[in-house]
Enzyme design. Structure first.
Site, short mmCIF file in Angstrom:
data_model
loop_
_atom_site.label_atom_id
_atom_site.label_comp_id
_atom_site.label_asym_id
_atom_site.label_seq_id
_atom_site.Cartn_x
_atom_site.Cartn_y
_atom_site.Cartn_z
N ARG A 241 0.87 -1.17 0.00
CA ARG A 241 0.00 0.00 0.00
C ARG A 241 0.91 1.23 0.00
O ARG A 241 1.98 1.21 0.64
CB ARG A 241 -0.88 0.04 1.26
N GLU A 270 -3.70 7.50 -4.55
CA GLU A 270 -4.07 6.99 -5.88
C GLU A 270 -5.39 7.59 -6.33
O GLU A 270 -6.28 7.79 -5.50
CB GLU A 270 -4.18 5.46 -5.81
N HIS A 288 -1.24 0.35 -9.76
CA HIS A 288 -1.87 -0.61 -8.85
C HIS A 288 -2.47 -1.80 -9.61
O HIS A 288 -3.69 -1.99 -9.62
CB HIS A 288 -2.96 0.10 -8.01
C1 8YV Z 1 -6.98 -4.46 -6.05
C2 8YV Z 1 -5.70 -4.87 -3.84
O1 8YV Z 1 -6.48 -3.22 -6.27
O2 8YV Z 1 -6.27 -7.02 -3.07
C3 8YV Z 1 -5.94 -5.90 -2.77
O3 8YV Z 1 -5.78 -5.56 -1.59
O4 8YV Z 1 -5.18 -3.85 -3.59
C4 8YV Z 1 -6.02 -5.23 -5.23
O5 8YV Z 1 -5.93 -6.52 -5.53
C5 8YV Z 1 -8.44 -4.30 -5.80
O6 8YV Z 1 -8.84 -4.61 -4.52
C6 8YV Z 1 -9.31 -4.93 -6.82
O7 8YV Z 1 -10.64 -4.80 -6.52
#
Ligand code: 8YV
Length: 325
Positions: A241, A270, A288
């Site tokens: 993150r 972001e 991302h």
């Molecule tokens: C995606 C993510 O950006 O799984 C996570 O924590 O950051 C990612 O895989 C996102 O959640 C897709 O919906």
């Protein structure tokens, strides 16, 4: 006497609020099973006020922010189903206090995120992006690309040795890298060397990969001191993150040559990436995309739907977050 025709009794579909830009392979099954209100709280507050008392579920992504204020407006809320492994944007304590369960999608994205960490490391060290630009700009005939950096056999430090950290270590082993890691404590069953802090790990790493959960406990864990310890030959790779790295300190370190470079898939704010990073040649950037393959996003969507459906039909949940187990 006219024949009496009875309409079959139909159960009303449950109301679900989507708080993210979710893919069609999640929104389609949701629309079939529920009444889906796509970001209604943002797009039409008046309409939202009318349906809010009936909303039983929130469908979210790993980047979604769901705080106590939104939950307070949803008295019938039962579940927040996150399509993502990270859920640092969800106020889990507030959810628990209201009897709301939170689920996420662990496991199904380990391979993709680990693949991307390795890809970013190679892209940075072997200058893949720069090499591509070099050819397209017609520079090959006028001179060679400056030499890159060898990855095989180098020292890899992994910050966070959970499921994805272990998948990264497995891949890095095939490159003959010397692997060490840090985490809150040494992990049973992990043979790699454990170091008690990010700074101690950075001091012994050529590449420092960050793959620890976001949230208050890891905010700015990678700060100026850790970057200094990584040193002028070091490269930091972030697939966790944006909040885990102090971005201002990172920009300073890149500018001053305190570290050699960075490969980043995540950012503090972001989708806004600081101009300073966008202008730097020693940085590889990605928007991302850790889990962004068709196969994995579909698996994540299936699990997110299965969790939501299980809750709304009184079945056991598949993957509640640890705090809700
Ligand atoms: C995606 C993510 O950006 O799984 C996570 O924590 O950051 C990612 O895989 C996102 O959640 C897709 O919906």
């Amino acid at each position: 006497m006219p024949e009496l025709k009875l309409e079959p009794m139909t159960m009303p579909k449950p109301d679900v609020l989507s708080v993210a830009n979710l893919p069609p392979f999640l929104t389609e099954p949701l629309k079939a099973a529920c009444t889906l209100h796509q970001r209604l709280h943002e797009t039409d507050p008046a309409a939202f006020a009318k349906v809010a008392p009936h909303i039983r579920a929130i469908a979210a992504s790993g980047e979604s922010k769901v705080g106590a204020e939104l939950m307070d407006r949803l008295p019938a809320l039962e579940i927040i189903s996150v399509m993502g492994v990270g859920y640092d944007g969800i106020d889990v304590a507030a959810a628990k206090a209201r009897g709301v369960v939170v689920t996420h999608t662990p496991g199904v994205l380990n391979d993709d995120v680990a693949d991307l960490a390795i890809a970013l490391m190679l892209a940075w060290a072997r200058q893949i992006v720069r090499a591509d630009r070099f050819i397209r700009a017609g520079q090959w005939p006028t001179g060679p690309l400056p030499l890159g950096r060898k990855v095989s056999g180098a020292r890899l430090g992994i910050v966070g040795m959970g499921r994805i950290g272990q998948a990264i270590a497995q891949r890095a082993s095939a490159f003959g890298m010397a692997i060490a890691y840090t985490a809150r404590s040494a992990r049973a069953g992990v043979a790699h060397r454990y170091l008690p802090s990010a700074a101690a790990l950075a001091a012994e790493s050529d590449f420092l990969v960050v793959i620890t959960p976001g949230g208050a406990g890891t905010r700015k864990l990678i700060d100026a001191a850790v970057l200094k310890a990584l040193g002028p030959q070091g490269c930091v790779i972030n697939v966790a993150r944006g909040s885990v790295i102090d971005e201002a300190a990172l920009i300073d370190a890149l500018r001053a040559g305190t570290i050699a470079g960075a490969a980043l898939d995540v950012f503090e704010d972001e989708p806004n990436v600081p101009q300073a990073l966008r202008e730097m040649d020693n940085v590889v950037l990605a928007p991302h995309i850790g889990s962004a393959t068709a196969q994995t996003r579909r698996a994540m969507a299936d699990l997110a739907f299965a969790n939501l459906n299980a809750q709304l039909s009184g079945q056991p949940l598949h993957t509640p977050v640890p705090e809700c187990q």
